[in-house]
Design an enzyme around this catalytic site. Structure first.
Site, mmCIF file in Angstrom:
data_model
loop_
_atom_site.group_PDB
_atom_site.id
_atom_site.type_symbol
_atom_site.label_atom_id
_atom_site.label_comp_id
_atom_site.label_asym_id
_atom_site.label_seq_id
_atom_site.Cartn_x
_atom_site.Cartn_y
_atom_site.Cartn_z
ATOM 1 N N ARG A 178 24.944 49.388 -9.601
ATOM 2 C CA ARG A 178 25.476 50.675 -9.126
ATOM 3 C C ARG A 178 26.139 50.495 -7.762
ATOM 4 N NH1 ARG A 178 21.153 55.345 -9.511
ATOM 5 N NH2 ARG A 178 22.978 56.641 -9.058
ATOM 6 N N CYS A 237 20.366 56.581 -1.464
ATOM 7 C CA CYS A 237 20.420 56.159 -2.862
ATOM 8 C C CYS A 237 21.357 57.122 -3.569
ATOM 9 C CB CYS A 237 19.024 56.134 -3.486
ATOM 10 S SG CYS A 237 18.149 57.716 -3.381
#
Length: 277
Positions: A178, A237
Protein backbone atom coordinates in the site's frame (compact mmCIF):
# COMPACT_ATOMS: atom_id res chain seq x y z
CA UNK A 1 -13.46 -2.50 41.49
CA UNK A 2 -10.28 -1.55 43.32
CA UNK A 3 -7.37 -0.97 40.98
CA UNK A 4 -5.38 1.23 43.34
CA UNK A 5 -2.54 -1.32 43.25
CA UNK A 6 -1.96 -0.64 39.55
CA UNK A 7 -0.08 2.57 38.88
CA UNK A 8 0.76 4.32 35.64
CA UNK A 9 4.45 3.65 36.28
CA UNK A 10 4.02 -0.13 36.30
CA UNK A 11 1.70 -0.31 33.31
CA UNK A 12 3.71 -0.32 30.08
CA UNK A 13 1.92 -0.16 26.72
CA UNK A 14 2.03 -3.99 26.44
CA UNK A 15 1.28 -6.60 29.11
CA UNK A 16 1.25 -10.36 28.75
CA UNK A 17 -1.46 -12.89 29.56
CA UNK A 18 0.22 -13.84 32.84
CA UNK A 19 0.00 -10.22 33.97
CA UNK A 20 -3.65 -10.00 32.94
CA UNK A 21 -4.57 -13.19 34.80
CA UNK A 22 -2.90 -11.85 37.94
CA UNK A 23 -4.74 -8.51 37.72
CA UNK A 24 -7.99 -9.42 35.96
CA UNK A 25 -10.12 -8.51 39.00
CA UNK A 26 -8.70 -5.00 38.94
CA UNK A 27 -8.99 -4.15 35.25
CA UNK A 28 -11.60 -3.90 32.52
CA UNK A 29 -10.70 -6.19 29.65
CA UNK A 30 -11.79 -4.75 26.30
CA UNK A 31 -12.39 -6.73 23.10
CA UNK A 32 -11.73 -4.39 20.15
CA UNK A 33 -12.13 -6.72 17.18
CA UNK A 34 -12.84 -4.82 13.94
CA UNK A 35 -12.25 -5.68 10.31
CA UNK A 36 -11.47 -3.44 7.36
CA UNK A 37 -13.56 -5.65 5.06
CA UNK A 38 -16.69 -4.89 7.08
CA UNK A 39 -16.96 -8.25 8.86
CA UNK A 40 -18.64 -8.04 12.24
CA UNK A 41 -16.37 -7.65 15.25
CA UNK A 42 -19.42 -8.09 17.46
CA UNK A 43 -20.11 -11.48 15.91
CA UNK A 44 -16.54 -12.54 16.67
CA UNK A 45 -16.97 -11.36 20.26
CA UNK A 46 -20.23 -13.29 20.62
CA UNK A 47 -18.49 -16.38 19.29
CA UNK A 48 -15.97 -16.33 22.12
CA UNK A 49 -14.22 -13.66 24.17
CA UNK A 50 -11.97 -13.38 27.18
CA UNK A 51 -13.73 -13.79 30.54
CA UNK A 52 -15.58 -10.62 31.59
CA UNK A 53 -14.43 -8.72 28.49
CA UNK A 54 -16.62 -5.91 27.19
CA UNK A 55 -17.01 -5.35 23.46
CA UNK A 56 -15.79 -1.99 22.16
CA UNK A 57 -17.38 -0.94 18.88
CA UNK A 58 -14.62 0.93 17.07
CA UNK A 59 -17.03 2.69 14.73
CA UNK A 60 -19.37 3.84 17.52
CA UNK A 61 -16.95 4.58 20.37
CA UNK A 62 -13.51 5.20 18.89
CA UNK A 63 -14.33 7.09 15.67
CA UNK A 64 -16.29 10.07 14.51
CA UNK A 65 -18.29 10.13 11.29
CA UNK A 66 -16.36 9.60 8.07
CA UNK A 67 -15.96 12.74 6.00
CA UNK A 68 -13.38 15.35 5.04
CA UNK A 69 -11.25 14.42 8.05
CA UNK A 70 -10.86 10.81 6.92
CA UNK A 71 -12.54 7.47 7.42
CA UNK A 72 -12.05 7.13 11.18
CA UNK A 73 -11.47 10.58 12.67
CA UNK A 74 -11.21 10.83 16.43
CA UNK A 75 -14.66 11.13 18.02
CA UNK A 76 -15.75 14.20 19.93
CA UNK A 77 -14.53 13.96 23.54
CA UNK A 78 -18.12 13.70 24.74
CA UNK A 79 -18.80 10.77 22.41
CA UNK A 80 -15.71 8.92 23.57
CA UNK A 81 -16.53 9.61 27.23
CA UNK A 82 -20.08 8.34 26.79
CA UNK A 83 -18.83 5.18 25.10
CA UNK A 84 -16.31 4.48 27.83
CA UNK A 85 -18.82 5.17 30.59
CA UNK A 86 -21.35 2.77 29.06
CA UNK A 87 -18.68 0.06 29.07
CA UNK A 88 -17.89 0.50 32.75
CA UNK A 89 -14.66 2.35 32.07
CA UNK A 90 -14.26 5.32 34.39
CA UNK A 91 -11.70 7.96 35.20
CA UNK A 92 -9.72 5.60 37.45
CA UNK A 93 -10.18 2.36 35.53
CA UNK A 94 -7.28 0.33 34.20
CA UNK A 95 -7.97 -1.16 30.76
CA UNK A 96 -6.32 -4.04 28.93
CA UNK A 97 -7.42 -4.29 25.30
CA UNK A 98 -7.03 -7.06 22.74
CA UNK A 99 -8.12 -8.16 19.28
CA UNK A 100 -7.36 -11.11 17.01
CA UNK A 101 -4.76 -9.23 14.94
CA UNK A 102 -1.85 -8.96 17.36
CA UNK A 103 -3.17 -5.70 18.77
CA UNK A 104 -2.96 -3.53 15.66
CA UNK A 105 -6.68 -2.67 15.98
CA UNK A 106 -7.00 -2.58 19.77
CA UNK A 107 -4.05 -0.18 19.79
CA UNK A 108 -6.49 2.57 18.84
CA UNK A 109 -8.32 2.32 22.18
CA UNK A 110 -5.12 1.98 24.19
CA UNK A 111 -3.49 4.98 22.51
CA UNK A 112 -6.60 7.11 23.01
CA UNK A 113 -6.79 6.30 26.70
CA UNK A 114 -3.08 6.75 27.34
CA UNK A 115 -3.06 10.05 25.41
CA UNK A 116 -5.67 11.31 27.87
CA UNK A 117 -3.67 10.13 30.88
CA UNK A 118 -5.61 6.93 31.63
CA UNK A 119 -4.05 3.57 32.45
CA UNK A 120 -4.32 1.25 29.46
CA UNK A 121 -2.27 -1.47 27.80
CA UNK A 122 -2.45 -3.97 24.97
CA UNK A 123 -2.61 -7.68 25.68
CA UNK A 124 0.58 -8.85 23.98
CA UNK A 125 -0.36 -11.45 21.38
CA UNK A 126 -4.06 -10.66 21.60
CA UNK A 127 -6.74 -13.32 21.74
CA UNK A 128 -4.33 -16.07 20.67
CA UNK A 129 -2.15 -15.44 23.74
CA UNK A 130 -4.98 -16.34 26.13
CA UNK A 131 -4.71 -19.98 27.23
CA UNK A 132 -7.83 -20.15 29.38
CA UNK A 133 -11.41 -20.83 28.34
CA UNK A 134 -13.42 -18.25 26.44
CA UNK A 135 -16.93 -17.06 27.23
CA UNK A 136 -19.87 -16.45 24.93
CA UNK A 137 -22.22 -14.63 27.31
CA UNK A 138 -22.21 -10.86 26.66
CA UNK A 139 -21.01 -8.75 29.56
CA UNK A 140 -23.41 -6.12 30.89
CA UNK A 141 -21.20 -3.53 32.57
CA UNK A 142 -22.27 -1.05 35.19
CA UNK A 143 -21.85 2.49 33.80
CA UNK A 144 -18.94 4.46 35.24
CA UNK A 145 -18.00 8.13 35.33
CA UNK A 146 -15.60 9.05 32.52
CA UNK A 147 -14.93 12.77 32.30
CA UNK A 148 -14.68 14.20 28.76
CA UNK A 149 -11.29 15.75 27.98
CA UNK A 150 -10.06 17.50 24.82
CA UNK A 151 -7.71 15.51 22.64
CA UNK A 152 -4.21 16.77 23.53
CA UNK A 153 -2.86 18.87 20.66
CA UNK A 154 0.71 17.92 21.56
CA UNK A 155 -0.04 14.27 20.73
CA UNK A 156 -1.65 14.99 17.34
CA UNK A 157 -0.74 16.17 13.87
CA UNK A 158 -3.37 17.57 11.51
CA UNK A 159 -3.62 17.79 7.73
CA UNK A 160 -2.51 21.40 7.90
CA UNK A 161 0.70 20.34 9.66
CA UNK A 162 1.44 17.69 7.03
CA UNK A 163 0.72 19.99 4.11
CA UNK A 164 2.92 22.68 5.63
CA UNK A 165 5.85 20.28 5.94
CA UNK A 166 5.69 19.45 9.64
CA UNK A 167 9.06 18.88 11.25
CA UNK A 168 9.91 15.31 12.10
CA UNK A 169 9.74 11.89 10.48
CA UNK A 170 6.42 10.86 8.99
CA UNK A 171 5.93 7.11 9.38
CA UNK A 172 3.42 5.08 7.36
CA UNK A 173 2.20 2.01 9.27
CA UNK A 174 0.53 0.35 6.27
CA UNK A 175 1.89 -2.60 4.32
CA UNK A 176 4.77 -2.08 1.91
CA UNK A 177 2.41 -2.75 -1.01
CA UNK A 178 0.00 0.00 0.00
CA UNK A 179 2.90 2.32 0.75
CA UNK A 180 4.55 1.90 -2.66
CA UNK A 181 1.23 2.03 -4.49
CA UNK A 182 1.33 -1.49 -5.92
CA UNK A 183 -1.81 -2.27 -3.90
CA UNK A 184 -4.77 0.07 -3.62
CA UNK A 185 -7.63 -0.98 -1.38
CA UNK A 186 -11.18 0.23 -2.04
CA UNK A 187 -10.84 2.45 1.04
CA UNK A 188 -7.77 4.23 -0.37
CA UNK A 189 -8.59 7.48 -2.21
CA UNK A 190 -5.62 6.79 -4.49
CA UNK A 191 -2.46 4.69 -4.50
CA UNK A 192 0.73 5.81 -2.83
CA UNK A 193 1.85 7.59 0.32
CA UNK A 194 2.56 11.00 1.80
CA UNK A 195 5.65 12.50 0.12
CA UNK A 196 8.74 12.11 2.28
CA UNK A 197 7.21 9.45 4.51
CA UNK A 198 9.05 6.29 5.51
CA UNK A 199 7.41 2.88 5.82
CA UNK A 200 7.40 0.82 9.03
CA UNK A 201 4.51 -1.64 8.65
CA UNK A 202 2.94 -2.05 12.07
CA UNK A 203 2.51 -5.79 11.59
CA UNK A 204 6.29 -5.97 11.30
CA UNK A 205 6.39 -5.15 15.01
CA UNK A 206 5.03 -8.64 15.64
CA UNK A 207 6.77 -11.98 15.75
CA UNK A 208 5.16 -14.96 13.96
CA UNK A 209 3.23 -15.85 17.13
CA UNK A 210 1.57 -12.42 17.13
CA UNK A 211 3.49 -11.10 20.11
CA UNK A 212 5.62 -7.97 20.06
CA UNK A 213 9.15 -8.62 18.91
CA UNK A 214 11.94 -8.16 21.47
CA UNK A 215 12.58 -4.51 22.25
CA UNK A 216 16.02 -4.61 20.61
CA UNK A 217 14.43 -5.77 17.34
CA UNK A 218 11.76 -3.09 17.52
CA UNK A 219 14.41 -0.44 18.02
CA UNK A 220 16.47 -1.73 15.10
CA UNK A 221 13.47 -1.67 12.77
CA UNK A 222 12.83 1.99 13.54
CA UNK A 223 16.53 2.86 13.51
CA UNK A 224 16.73 1.60 9.91
CA UNK A 225 14.51 4.51 8.85
CA UNK A 226 16.32 7.03 11.06
CA UNK A 227 14.12 6.91 14.15
CA UNK A 228 15.85 6.85 17.50
CA UNK A 229 13.58 9.34 19.27
CA UNK A 230 9.80 9.00 18.96
CA UNK A 231 9.20 12.65 19.78
CA UNK A 232 10.22 13.37 16.18
CA UNK A 233 7.65 10.90 14.79
CA UNK A 234 4.27 11.50 13.17
CA UNK A 235 2.54 8.15 12.66
CA UNK A 236 -0.21 7.55 10.13
CA UNK A 237 -1.95 4.73 8.29
CA UNK A 238 -5.14 4.58 6.25
CA UNK A 239 -7.32 6.19 8.89
CA UNK A 240 -5.49 6.50 12.20
CA UNK A 241 -6.15 3.02 13.61
CA UNK A 242 -3.12 0.79 13.05
CA UNK A 243 -0.83 3.83 13.21
CA UNK A 244 -1.41 3.71 16.96
CA UNK A 245 0.39 0.37 17.16
CA UNK A 246 3.62 1.94 15.92
CA UNK A 247 3.29 4.67 18.54
CA UNK A 248 2.76 2.15 21.33
CA UNK A 249 5.66 0.01 20.09
CA UNK A 250 7.94 3.05 20.11
CA UNK A 251 6.87 3.96 23.63
CA UNK A 252 7.26 0.38 24.86
CA UNK A 253 10.77 0.31 23.38
CA UNK A 254 11.69 3.32 25.49
CA UNK A 255 11.90 5.76 22.59
CA UNK A 256 9.24 8.17 23.85
CA UNK A 257 5.89 9.37 22.58
CA UNK A 258 5.22 10.45 19.03
CA UNK A 259 2.22 12.09 17.39
CA UNK A 260 -0.73 10.54 15.61
CA UNK A 261 -2.03 11.88 12.31
CA UNK A 262 -5.59 10.55 12.64
CA UNK A 263 -6.75 11.57 9.17
CA UNK A 264 -4.11 9.38 7.58
CA UNK A 265 -4.01 8.53 3.91
CA UNK A 266 -7.81 8.59 3.70
CA UNK A 267 -7.70 12.33 4.38
CA UNK A 268 -4.38 13.32 2.80
CA UNK A 269 -4.87 11.28 -0.37
CA UNK A 270 -8.37 12.63 -0.86
CA UNK A 271 -7.15 16.20 -0.36
CA UNK A 272 -4.37 15.83 -2.92
CA UNK A 273 -6.73 14.20 -5.42
CA UNK A 274 -9.15 17.11 -5.02
CA UNK A 275 -6.32 19.60 -5.55
CA UNK A 276 -5.35 17.91 -8.79
CA UNK A 277 -8.95 17.94 -9.97
Amino acid sequence: MDDSRITEEDLPPFVDATWLKAHRNNVVTADVRWYLDGASGRASYDGGHLPDAVFVDLDACLSGSSGPRGLNPLPAPEVFAHGMSSLGIGDDTTVVAYDDAGGVIAARLVWMLRALGHRAALLDGGLAAWTGPLETTPVKPTPATFTPSPWPEARLAQLEDIMAGAAGIIVDARSAERFDGSLQLPTDPQAGHIPGAVNVPCRGNLAPDGRLRPIAEVRRAFAKVGIEDATAVISYCGSGVTACHNLLALEHAGLGQGRLYPGGWSEYGAERRAELG
